[in-house]
Design a protein around this motif. Structure first.
Motif, PDB file in Angstrom:
ATOM      1  N   GLY A  58       0.813  -1.201   0.000  1.00 19.06           N
ATOM      2  CA  GLY A  58       0.000   0.000   0.000  1.00 19.06           C
ATOM      3  C   GLY A  58       0.851   1.258   0.000  1.00 19.06           C
ATOM      4  O   GLY A  58       1.973   1.263   0.520  1.00 19.06           O
ATOM      5  N   VAL A  59       0.326   2.312  -0.598  1.00 12.77           N
ATOM      6  CA  VAL A  59       1.045   3.583  -0.683  1.00 12.77           C
ATOM      7  C   VAL A  59       0.642   4.461   0.491  1.00 12.77           C
ATOM      8  O   VAL A  59      -0.556   4.708   0.717  1.00 12.77           O
ATOM      9  CB  VAL A  59       0.742   4.302  -2.011  1.00 12.77           C
ATOM     10  CG1 VAL A  59       1.458   5.647  -2.058  1.00 12.77           C
ATOM     11  CG2 VAL A  59       1.157   3.429  -3.191  1.00 12.77           C
ATOM     12  N   GLY A  60       1.649   4.924   1.242  1.00 10.32           N
ATOM     13  CA  GLY A  60       1.372   5.789   2.381  1.00 10.32           C
ATOM     14  C   GLY A  60       1.244   7.244   1.998  1.00 10.32           C
ATOM     15  O   GLY A  60       0.264   7.916   2.310  1.00 10.32           O
ATOM     16  N   SER A  61       2.240   7.757   1.266  1.00  5.43           N
ATOM     17  CA  SER A  61       2.210   9.155   0.840  1.00  5.43           C
ATOM     18  C   SER A  61       3.138   9.340  -0.347  1.00  5.43           C
ATOM     19  O   SER A  61       4.085   8.564  -0.551  1.00  5.43           O
ATOM     20  CB  SER A  61       2.637  10.089   1.983  1.00  5.43           C
ATOM     21  OG  SER A  61       4.005   9.871   2.318  1.00  5.43           O
ATOM     22  N   VAL A  62       2.854  10.379  -1.133  1.00  4.74           N
ATOM     23  CA  VAL A  62       3.693  10.735  -2.276  1.00  4.74           C
ATOM     24  C   VAL A  62       3.912  12.241  -2.227  1.00  4.74           C
ATOM     25  O   VAL A  62       2.955  13.013  -2.070  1.00  4.74           O
ATOM     26  CB  VAL A  62       3.045  10.327  -3.614  1.00  4.74           C
ATOM     27  CG1 VAL A  62       3.997  10.633  -4.772  1.00  4.74           C
ATOM     28  CG2 VAL A  62       2.669   8.852  -3.602  1.00  4.74           C
ATOM     29  N   THR A  63       5.164  12.657  -2.358  1.00  2.00           N
ATOM     30  CA  THR A  63       5.523  14.065  -2.207  1.00  2.00           C
ATOM     31  C   THR A  63       6.332  14.541  -3.397  1.00  2.00           C
ATOM     32  O   THR A  63       7.256  13.857  -3.836  1.00  2.00           O
ATOM     33  CB  THR A  63       6.353  14.282  -0.922  1.00  2.00           C
ATOM     34  OG1 THR A  63       5.621  13.777   0.196  1.00  2.00           O
ATOM     35  CG2 THR A  63       6.655  15.750  -0.705  1.00  2.00           C
TER      36      THR A  63
END
Length: 201
Positions: free
Chosen positions: A31-36
């Protein structure tokens, strides 16, 4: 960490003052937590971080509009739910995903245009007196025909020693190497740019 793919910015050559949208696909079995999105204008020391939002399968964020000819470096940092991190391009802050705002440099000639973009420090290193004969490639980005963008290309001067170091020479040729996962026209790993002609300028 996550897999960051399909990194792109649009428009490829933005008009002065226009914002630029950076997008990418991010996948991770945990799963993807965050993208910055991280970006900085050439010549500044620190990156500005912006959260990216997911829509239609792509993560995106906007770099604010800049003045004509400005160059901005950017990269994406992605975290999965276990806090493992990956970047796009893979070298993160050491990569050269660059966008340059339109600078009115174009040609009326019926030729496919290449826009070579480098950070000022990289360009100065490439053209430095003691580096002109080196075949080491210096990183940058390239825009082909105003639409297709290549990140993390490698640039070196081409030609003989006389052509590279001639006093007053202002038309150096370039050899541009392309990353193996994004070849020029899907075939070529490098192209040569001969700028030795004097007319038309």
């Amino acid at each position: 960490g996550p897999r960051v793919a399909s990194l792109a910015h649009s428009p490829a050559v933005p008009a002065a003052g226009a914002p630029v949208t950076v997008s990418c696909a991010v996948n991770d079995p945990d799963g993807v937590g965050s993208v910055t999105l991280n970006y900085r204008r050439d010549g500044t020391a620190t990156f500005t971080a912006l959260p990216m939002t997911l829509s239609g399968g792509l993560w995106s964020a906007q770099i604010p509009g800049q003045t004509a000819a400005s160059v901005v470096q950017f990269y994406v940092a992605a975290l999965d739910t276990l806090s493992a991190q990956a970047f796009g391009p893979s070298k993160g802050s050491d990569s050269r995903a660059l966008v340059q705002w339109a600078d009115n440099q174009s040609s009326p000639l019926a030729a496919h245009q290449l826009r070579l973009i480098m950070l000022n420090a990289d360009r100065d290193f490439l053209l430095g007196t003691f580096n002109r004969l080196s075949n080491e490639r210096i990183p940058g980005s390239l825009v082909y025909r105003g639409a297709e963008v290549f990140y993390d290309i490698g640039v070196r001067l081409q030609g003989t020693a006389a052509g590279r170091i001639r006093d007053g020479e202002s038309y150096p040729g370039y050899d541009i190497g392309f990353p193996p996962d994004h070849l020029f026209r899907g075939v070529h790993d490098s192209v040569g740019i001969d700028r030795s002609g004097r007319a038309p300028v």
